[in-house]
Design a protein around this motif. Structure first.
Motif, PDB file in Angstrom:
ATOM      1  N   LYS A 316       0.856  -1.342   0.150  1.00 34.71           N
ATOM      2  CA  LYS A 316      -0.093   0.129  -0.012  1.00 34.71           C
ATOM      3  C   LYS A 316       0.985   1.253   0.073  1.00 34.71           C
ATOM      4  O   LYS A 316       1.289   1.575   1.068  1.00 34.71           O
ATOM      5  N   MET A 317       1.284   1.645  -1.044  1.00 37.54           N
ATOM      6  CA  MET A 317       2.259   2.948  -1.444  1.00 37.54           C
ATOM      7  C   MET A 317       1.567   4.109  -1.203  1.00 37.54           C
ATOM      8  O   MET A 317       0.784   4.561  -1.922  1.00 37.54           O
ATOM      9  N   SER A 318       1.967   4.749  -0.101  1.00 38.85           N
ATOM     10  CA  SER A 318       1.565   6.210   0.177  1.00 38.85           C
ATOM     11  C   SER A 318       2.828   7.348  -0.349  1.00 38.85           C
ATOM     12  O   SER A 318       3.832   6.859   0.084  1.00 38.85           O
ATOM     13  N   LEU A 319       2.521   8.321  -0.956  1.00 37.44           N
ATOM     14  CA  LEU A 319       3.676   9.256  -1.227  1.00 37.44           C
ATOM     15  C   LEU A 319       4.214   9.986  -0.068  1.00 37.44           C
ATOM     16  O   LEU A 319       3.208  10.669   0.761  1.00 37.44           O
ATOM     17  N   GLN A 320       5.265   9.623   0.370  1.00 39.06           N
ATOM     18  CA  GLN A 320       5.848  10.556   1.623  1.00 39.06           C
ATOM     19  C   GLN A 320       6.558  11.670   1.523  1.00 39.06           C
ATOM     20  O   GLN A 320       6.522  12.432   2.157  1.00 39.06           O
ATOM     21  N   ALA A 321       7.281  11.645   0.164  1.00 38.85           N
ATOM     22  CA  ALA A 321       8.117  12.852   0.065  1.00 38.85           C
ATOM     23  C   ALA A 321       8.504  12.903  -1.367  1.00 38.85           C
ATOM     24  O   ALA A 321       8.443  11.823  -2.141  1.00 38.85           O
ATOM     25  N   VAL A 322       8.705  14.230  -1.964  1.00 42.44           N
ATOM     26  CA  VAL A 322       9.051  14.671  -3.299  1.00 42.44           C
ATOM     27  C   VAL A 322      10.330  15.374  -3.215  1.00 42.44           C
ATOM     28  O   VAL A 322      10.286  16.243  -2.587  1.00 42.44           O
ATOM     29  N   TYR A 323      11.124  14.927  -4.049  1.00 37.53           N
ATOM     30  CA  TYR A 323      12.574  15.847  -4.113  1.00 37.53           C
ATOM     31  C   TYR A 323      12.564  16.416  -5.566  1.00 37.53           C
ATOM     32  O   TYR A 323      12.811  15.623  -6.623  1.00 37.53           O
ATOM     33  N   ARG A 428      25.549  14.374  -9.338  1.00 34.51           N
ATOM     34  CA  ARG A 428      25.133  13.047  -8.950  1.00 34.51           C
ATOM     35  C   ARG A 428      25.233  12.520  -7.650  1.00 34.51           C
ATOM     36  O   ARG A 428      24.397  11.901  -6.952  1.00 34.51           O
ATOM     37  N   GLN A 429      26.253  13.014  -7.036  1.00 32.22           N
ATOM     38  CA  GLN A 429      26.476  12.802  -5.553  1.00 32.22           C
ATOM     39  C   GLN A 429      25.345  13.513  -4.745  1.00 32.22           C
ATOM     40  O   GLN A 429      24.750  12.910  -3.460  1.00 32.22           O
ATOM     41  N   GLN A 430      24.857  14.553  -5.165  1.00 33.25           N
ATOM     42  CA  GLN A 430      23.929  15.424  -4.295  1.00 33.25           C
ATOM     43  C   GLN A 430      22.533  14.583  -4.490  1.00 33.25           C
ATOM     44  O   GLN A 430      22.124  14.326  -3.368  1.00 33.25           O
ATOM     45  N   ILE A 431      22.235  14.268  -5.617  1.00 28.70           N
ATOM     46  CA  ILE A 431      21.042  13.389  -5.718  1.00 28.70           C
ATOM     47  C   ILE A 431      20.906  12.118  -4.938  1.00 28.70           C
ATOM     48  O   ILE A 431      20.153  11.760  -4.448  1.00 28.70           O
ATOM     49  N   LEU A 432      22.327  11.407  -4.914  1.00 31.98           N
ATOM     50  CA  LEU A 432      22.462  10.130  -4.220  1.00 31.98           C
ATOM     51  C   LEU A 432      22.373  10.510  -2.779  1.00 31.98           C
ATOM     52  O   LEU A 432      21.835   9.509  -1.960  1.00 31.98           O
ATOM     53  N   SER A 433      22.879  11.508  -2.409  1.00 35.04           N
ATOM     54  CA  SER A 433      22.746  11.755  -0.986  1.00 35.04           C
ATOM     55  C   SER A 433      21.274  11.787  -0.420  1.00 35.04           C
ATOM     56  O   SER A 433      20.948  11.120   0.492  1.00 35.04           O
ATOM     57  N   VAL A 434      20.362  12.752  -1.288  1.00 28.36           N
ATOM     58  CA  VAL A 434      19.153  12.728  -0.771  1.00 28.36           C
ATOM     59  C   VAL A 434      18.380  11.265  -1.075  1.00 28.36           C
ATOM     60  O   VAL A 434      17.442  10.947   0.030  1.00 28.36           O
ATOM     61  N   SER A 435      18.615  10.389  -1.837  1.00 24.06           N
ATOM     62  CA  SER A 435      18.117   9.204  -2.235  1.00 24.06           C
ATOM     63  C   SER A 435      18.402   8.422  -1.083  1.00 24.06           C
ATOM     64  O   SER A 435      17.529   7.664  -0.489  1.00 24.06           O
ATOM     65  N   ASP A 436      19.660   8.323  -0.608  1.00 19.67           N
ATOM     66  CA  ASP A 436      20.135   7.369   0.427  1.00 19.67           C
ATOM     67  C   ASP A 436      19.345   7.895   1.827  1.00 19.67           C
ATOM     68  O   ASP A 436      19.040   7.092   2.824  1.00 19.67           O
ATOM     69  N   THR A 437      19.176   9.113   2.389  1.00 20.85           N
ATOM     70  CA  THR A 437      18.659   9.681   3.186  1.00 20.85           C
ATOM     71  C   THR A 437      17.141   9.119   3.261  1.00 20.85           C
ATOM     72  O   THR A 437      16.742   8.720   4.708  1.00 20.85           O
ATOM     73  N   LEU A 438      16.482   9.221   2.062  1.00 21.76           N
ATOM     74  CA  LEU A 438      15.002   8.866   2.265  1.00 21.76           C
ATOM     75  C   LEU A 438      15.026   7.299   2.125  1.00 21.76           C
ATOM     76  O   LEU A 438      14.113   6.827   2.953  1.00 21.76           O
ATOM     77  N   ALA A 439      15.838   6.897   1.705  1.00 23.76           N
ATOM     78  CA  ALA A 439      15.921   5.344   1.507  1.00 23.76           C
ATOM     79  C   ALA A 439      16.072   4.498   3.066  1.00 23.76           C
ATOM     80  O   ALA A 439      15.647   3.807   3.424  1.00 23.76           O
ATOM     81  N   SER A 440      17.118   5.357   3.722  1.00 19.32           N
ATOM     82  CA  SER A 440      17.115   4.917   5.389  1.00 19.32           C
ATOM     83  C   SER A 440      16.009   4.845   6.258  1.00 19.32           C
ATOM     84  O   SER A 440      15.970   4.363   7.162  1.00 19.32           O
ATOM     85  N   LYS A 441      14.941   5.720   5.727  1.00 17.20           N
ATOM     86  CA  LYS A 441      13.822   5.708   6.332  1.00 17.20           C
ATOM     87  C   LYS A 441      12.661   4.560   5.993  1.00 17.20           C
ATOM     88  O   LYS A 441      11.515   4.327   6.552  1.00 17.20           O
ATOM     89  N   GLY A 442      13.022   3.635   4.889  1.00 15.93           N
ATOM     90  CA  GLY A 442      12.354   2.607   4.744  1.00 15.93           C
ATOM     91  C   GLY A 442      11.674   3.132   3.494  1.00 15.93           C
ATOM     92  O   GLY A 442      10.671   2.383   3.124  1.00 15.93           O
ATOM     93  N   LEU A 470      14.564  15.302 -13.314  1.00 20.32           N
ATOM     94  CA  LEU A 470      13.581  16.352 -12.588  1.00 20.32           C
ATOM     95  C   LEU A 470      13.785  15.918 -11.155  1.00 20.32           C
ATOM     96  O   LEU A 470      13.695  17.038 -10.285  1.00 20.32           O
ATOM     97  N   GLY A 471      13.850  14.791 -10.421  1.00 19.40           N
ATOM     98  CA  GLY A 471      13.773  14.750  -9.211  1.00 19.40           C
ATOM     99  C   GLY A 471      13.561  13.200  -8.728  1.00 19.40           C
ATOM    100  O   GLY A 471      13.488  12.255  -9.369  1.00 19.40           O
ATOM    101  N   LEU A 472      13.250  13.134  -7.264  1.00 26.98           N
ATOM    102  CA  LEU A 472      12.882  11.981  -6.881  1.00 26.98           C
ATOM    103  C   LEU A 472      11.295  11.739  -6.026  1.00 26.98           C
ATOM    104  O   LEU A 472      11.136  12.833  -5.742  1.00 26.98           O
ATOM    105  N   ILE A 473      11.061  10.653  -6.243  1.00 25.97           N
ATOM    106  CA  ILE A 473       9.598  10.612  -5.318  1.00 25.97           C
ATOM    107  C   ILE A 473       9.778   9.357  -4.545  1.00 25.97           C
ATOM    108  O   ILE A 473      10.329   8.338  -4.821  1.00 25.97           O
ATOM    109  N   ALA A 474       9.343   9.524  -3.214  1.00 22.86           N
ATOM    110  CA  ALA A 474       9.470   8.485  -2.102  1.00 22.86           C
ATOM    111  C   ALA A 474       8.159   8.023  -1.686  1.00 22.86           C
ATOM    112  O   ALA A 474       7.306   8.696  -1.375  1.00 22.86           O
TER     113      ALA A 474
END
Length: 837
Positions: A316-323, A428-442, A470-474
């Motif tokens: 049940k995917m809920s949209l939690q964050a958008v970058y 690239r590192q900027q995007i990956l850093s945000v992605s890893d931070t969001l991913a660490s929350k599950g 464009l960005g990331l969706i979590a």
């Protein structure tokens, strides 16, 4: 299949009358016409069974000898034995038919202007069938409408590559047995059943019989050996008895009596019954077992490879964050008001299916509806698409409106979008850093991008486009409420858990920790794993719990490596790309709700409610069934030994009453043992320690000498008790009838006590008496009631050539039978003490 598929409005499909007329003219869509079940044919088949042939032969001899009452009794026994077999066969047949009906694939058709799913056998000529990515084509036809449609025809041509087809191409034909690789098509059915190309290949392909399992082969060999021994002993007894009496008919009776006592015809019947009814019981639990042979494997599973989404989590995917990469804007908690954030959500929606069925894509469409002032979805048409592929994967959709305006949107793994975008290393590192931070929350993270490609010469692969990142969706997909308990039950049962997922390390780790999976800090991704050699691969898989960013080849490599390491692998999958791994595993498991047709077809088991806890139920059922087959076989071997030796030893040793048992006595015992073996033991509950024991080795068998030695000792102990009663009675009373009666009563008592003692080879009889199995007590009470009738009803006693026993004599028979069986309780006690230590 969703009911909002975009297909031309003038497609209406057949109406009910047209369906009926087509079916009458062209028949049903079945590759072979299975012979209809006829009960009388089934009965005739039963009469070919060796035991029934022996009974008929004995009946004929009795008629020739003028012993009509014995002859009619034996013919009654023929009816009783065939009735029991018929009952068991009927139960097994109905269970298998129920499974077969559920396993029949469904096909989406357009009828009466409505889209509906029907059994594949209900397809008729001229039906309009709708197929999409991941589904099988179940009839031959001609494409009328398509959208980026390609089909894999390897099953017919051997070509591994997919072929693009449409209503505009020269080749518009589509064939039964092929797999839709991408897109969607509507086709009109032109051929069904045997008239299809697949059908014309011949029924030999369709009717390939399954190879017997190791246990089946072992049982067949065991029964054959016993049959050969029976033949040899039959000839020997016949010869010895004829040499002593020169009476050919009585010699035949003696030999046939022994042959009946040796032949273990109950064992193969029990195996078939246990497997079929075990599958049926699992069906009632919401578990479809496609092949009954899988039941045998379930209890041996040592590793379960499970995906994450929808298996460990709620799906049940809920949209939690958008970058938003432009402006380095991160929004969480449902605040999507920023224009750049809205642009990311809108582009992600266009990269989704127009009619979504994936939970994430449904969420994106709903989010789009909340942020857009005007809904453009009806104005744009999907005219080209690239399905999910790549390592890591991504997907791309191309839309256009009537004015020719285009939207080229893509979403997928963060790394996939980064790799196809023009970004500096810092970006690239900027995007990956945000992605890893969001991913660490599950959170599950997807990258989003668009392309401004112009022209109609589209590249062969989507990775050849140049995208603007464009960005990331979590999204957050919480773990299922019961998943911690389920995971613990797997580990308690000695089963390792591996998480095999396409998601990234951080998201997978967060969910795994919440699900209670140990060693969640150890992971490897698919790209690294596929580079390892065989020995390195096995070592890494053993030491690693999380296997992330997996693609089909990597999943298959995991399964193959575990198999080479002699593990019994259960693989959970639901997507098109899971097919090879599901097929290669010992136990392929597909989800009933979110699983694709290709996954369900490749799998051995389908979990109807997508609930992994059902696998705990299935494994427990597999262990219960195997344990009960073992108990049934060991019981039947143990009780056959005293029958064989009681019939033969007095003759071979020249004792004073060589005809202590006749065929009448043996068949009475057979009538008791048959149901006990195949009906009563099948109904035994699982023992309380079964799911705390390690899995049994797949190649281990209870038919080995080590396992069967306890049954042989049990049988010999009962024999000693019976022969003691024989000699005691012959010496004390000097009466053949009384000796026969006491020997017969002792054997019947021993049979009942043995059936209770063998309910467990660990727990005492006082514990197992508490197990709920009404059939066990019902059959034993019936047996003892029949023994009372035989002993104390004069007409029946005369027929069996027995005489009433006094209370003292009955007490001696009961005491000897109890001692000859219950010594096993001392051995059980020692085993319990050893295990408890």
């Amino acid at each position: 299949m969703p009911d909002k598929i975009n297909i031309p409005e003038h497609f209406t499909g057949l109406n009910d009358m047209e369906v009926a007329a087509s079916r009458q003219q062209f028949g049903s869509n079945e590759q072979t016409n299975k012979p209809q079940y006829q009960w009388w044919i089934a009965l005739l088949e039963l009469l070919k069974e060796p035991m029934l042939l022996l009974l008929i032969a004995v009946s004929v001899i009795y008629f020739i000898l003028g012993q009509n009452s014995e002859a009619w009794f034996m013919l009654s026994a023929v009816i009783a034995v065939s009735g029991i077999s018929f009952y068991q066969d009927n139960r097994s047949r109905k269970a298998l038919e129920a499974l077969e009906a559920l396993n029949e694939p469904l096909t989406t058709v357009l009828r009466n202007r409505e889209i509906k799913s029907i059994p594949t056998s209900d397809i008729v000529v001229n039906d309009l069938v709708i197929v999409e990515e991941g589904s099988f084509v179940n009839a031959d036809g001609e494409i009328l409408h398509s959208n980026d449609f390609s089909v894999n025809e390897a099953s017919l041509t051997g070509e591994a590559y997919s072929v693009f087809k449409s209503e505009k191409t020269e080749d518009r034909k589509i064939f039964s047995g092929t797999l839709v690789a991408s897109g969607l098509a509507v086709f009109r059915v032109t051929e069904i059943g045997p008239a299809t190309v697949l059908g014309k290949l011949g029924s030999s392909i369709i009717n390939i019989k399954e190879e017997a399992t190791p246990l089946q082969q072992q049982i067949e060999r065991f029964v054959k050996k016993m049959a050969y021994i029976g033949i040899a002993v039959f000839v020997l007894v016949w010869a010895v008895y004829f040499w002593k009496t020169h009476d050919i008919l009585h010699s035949l009776l003696k030999g046939l009596t022994l042959a009946m006592s040796i032949l273990p015809e109950e064992i193969p019947v029990a195996f078939t019954t246990f497997m079929a009814l075990g599958s049926w019981r699992l069906l009632k639990e919401g578990i479809i077992v496609k092949k009954t042979r899988t039941v045998e494997t379930l209890g041996s599973a040592t590793v379960i490879c499970t995906d994450k989404t929808g298996t460990l989590t709620e799906n049940k995917m809920s949209l939690q964050a958008v970058y938003a990469f432009t402006g380095n804007q991160l929004s969480e908690g449902g605040d999507w008001s920023h224009p750049e954030i809205q642009k990311v959500i809108t582009t992600a929606m266009w990269a989704s299916e127009p009619v979504p069925f994936d939970p994430m894509e449904k969420t994106l469409h709903l989010a789009y509806e909340t942020i857009t002032p005007s809904d453009d979805r009806t104005s744009f048409e999907l005219f080209h698409e690239y399905p999910l592929d790549g390592k890591p994967p991504m997907m791309t959709h191309l839309f256009r409106n009537k004015e020719g305006k285009r939207i080229i949107a893509a979403k997928g793994a963060t790394e996939a979008l980064i790799n196809v975008s023009n970004l500096s290393e810092t970006q690239r590192q900027q995007i990956l850093s945000v992605s890893d931070t969001l991913a660490s929350k599950g959170f599950r993270i997807l990258g989003v991008g668009f392309s401004d490609f112009e022209g109609d010469d589209f590249p062969k692969t989507q990775q050849e486009f140049r995208f603007h990142f464009l960005g990331l969706i979590a999204f957050y997909d919480p773990p299922k409420a019961n998943i911690n308990r389920v995971i613990q039950q797997f580990y308690d049962a000695g089963i390792m858990v591996k998480v095999v997922t396409g998601d990234n390390n951080f998201t997978t780790k967060a969910i795994a920790e919440k699900a209670g999976i140990p060693n969640a800090d150890k992971f490897i991704n698919g790209a690294d794993l596929i580079q390892l050699n065989e020995s390195e691969l096995i070592t890494v898989i053993h030491d690693t719990t999380l296997l992330t960013r997996m693609f089909p080849e990597a999943k298959l490599a995991i399964v193959d490596a575990l198999k080479k390491d002699h593990q019994i692998v259960a693989m959970v999958g639901d997507g098109v790309n899971d097919g090879p791994a599901l097929k290669a595993s010992h136990i392929g498991i597909a989800m009933g709700k979110k699983g694709t047709e290709i996954a369900k077809t490749a799998a051995d088991i389908i979990l109807i409610d997508d609930d992994l806890s059902k696998m705990v139920t299935a494994i427990a059922a597999g262990r219960r069934i195997y344990a009960n087959i073992k108990k049934a076989v060991q019981y039947i071997v143990s009780i056959h030994i005293p029958i064989i030796l009681t019939v033969s030893l007095p003759l071979f040793l020249g004792w004073q009453y060589p005809d202590i048992f006749t065929p009448v006595h043996v068949i009475f015992l057979e009538l008791i043992m048959g149901p006990m073996c195949s009906i009563v033991y099948e109904n035994e509950p699982i023992e309380k320690n079964s799911m705390q024991l390690p899995p049994r080795a797949m190649r281990s068998t209870f038919l080995s000498f080590k396992e069967m030695s306890i049954s042989i000792v049990q049988g010999l102990a009962i024999t000693c008790g019976i022969l003691f009663v024989y000699q005691y009675s012959a010496y004390r009373y000097d009466s053949e009838e009384l000796t026969r009666t006491m020997v017969f009563a002792t054997l019947v008592f021993a049979n009942s006590i043995l059936s209770l003692a063998n309910r467990s080879f660990l727990y005492s009889i006082f514990t197992t008496l508490k197990y709920k199995n009404n059939m066990m007590f019902g059959l034993n009470m019936l047996t003892l009631s029949m023994l009372a009738l035989i002993l104390y009803l004069p007409v029946v006693a005369g027929f069996f050539k027995v005489t009433p026993l006094s209370v003292t004599q009955l007490g001696i028979c009961l005491l000897v039978s109890a001692v000859s069986v219950l010594w096993i309780e001392v051995l059980k006690w020692k085993r319990r003490m050893r295990i408890l230590k």
